[in-house]
Design a protein around this motif. Sequence first.
Motif, PDB file in Angstrom:
ATOM      1  N   PRO A 177      51.858  46.892  37.018  1.00 50.35           N
ATOM      2  CA  PRO A 177      52.881  45.853  37.122  1.00 50.35           C
ATOM      3  C   PRO A 177      53.225  45.563  38.588  1.00 50.35           C
ATOM      4  O   PRO A 177      53.179  46.443  39.443  1.00 50.35           O
ATOM      5  N   GLY A 221      53.674  39.640  38.313  1.00 47.40           N
ATOM      6  CA  GLY A 221      53.004  39.722  37.021  1.00 47.40           C
ATOM      7  C   GLY A 221      52.404  41.095  36.829  1.00 47.40           C
ATOM      8  O   GLY A 221      53.002  42.104  37.203  1.00 47.40           O
ATOM      9  N   VAL A 222      51.208  41.132  36.303  1.00 49.03           N
ATOM     10  CA  VAL A 222      50.517  42.399  36.043  1.00 49.03           C
ATOM     11  C   VAL A 222      49.112  42.315  36.628  1.00 49.03           C
ATOM     12  O   VAL A 222      48.349  41.402  36.304  1.00 49.03           O
ATOM     13  N   ASP A 234      53.053  37.966  32.841  1.00 44.03           N
ATOM     14  CA  ASP A 234      53.514  38.947  31.854  1.00 44.03           C
ATOM     15  C   ASP A 234      53.112  38.524  30.443  1.00 44.03           C
ATOM     16  O   ASP A 234      52.693  39.352  29.632  1.00 44.03           O
TER      17      ASP A 234
END
Length: 164
Positions: free
Chosen positions: A84, A88-89, A110
């Motif tokens: 993370p 975002g990721v 996300d």
Amino acid sequence: MSQTIPATEAVAPTALPLGSERAAYKRAAGVADRIVAQLSDVPRMVAVVGDLAGFRVRINFGTNEPSGVLQFAAIADTEVVRAPSQHGVWVEARATIEGTAVCAEVLMSDEAAAVFEAEPPMLRPVPLGASVLARVQAVTTSLAPSAVAEQQAPVTAELAGSGQ
């Protein structure tokens, strides 16, 4: 009253000799080229990055489409991990290939990361021309099924007579 500050000599970090450094860069660039040649997804960016530990390769696949990272993970036989971030990721796969650290990455929203994690990953098929299967000759039999059965009958009878 002004004060004179003595000049200091810039100290360069200990580095590899130029020839060795150039060879290490070329090795890392070669690893990057060989990886990209095996991918069906085109990366958005490939970089050979030098730091104090030597050269490494970063392969970025842009945003919200993890299939390139999945392809790299399959090639390198490594796992895909998520990290993370404030944007975002990050979905990443890391491996050391021919002595060069390589990271394939994609930034996912996300929402896209949640969908990715909920669905089993699907790799895009490798084009047949690039596949090992394109070079394998097909195995076929020119015998009809009844002819195959006739050829197997003597073997079956022989095994039955030998007590096996």
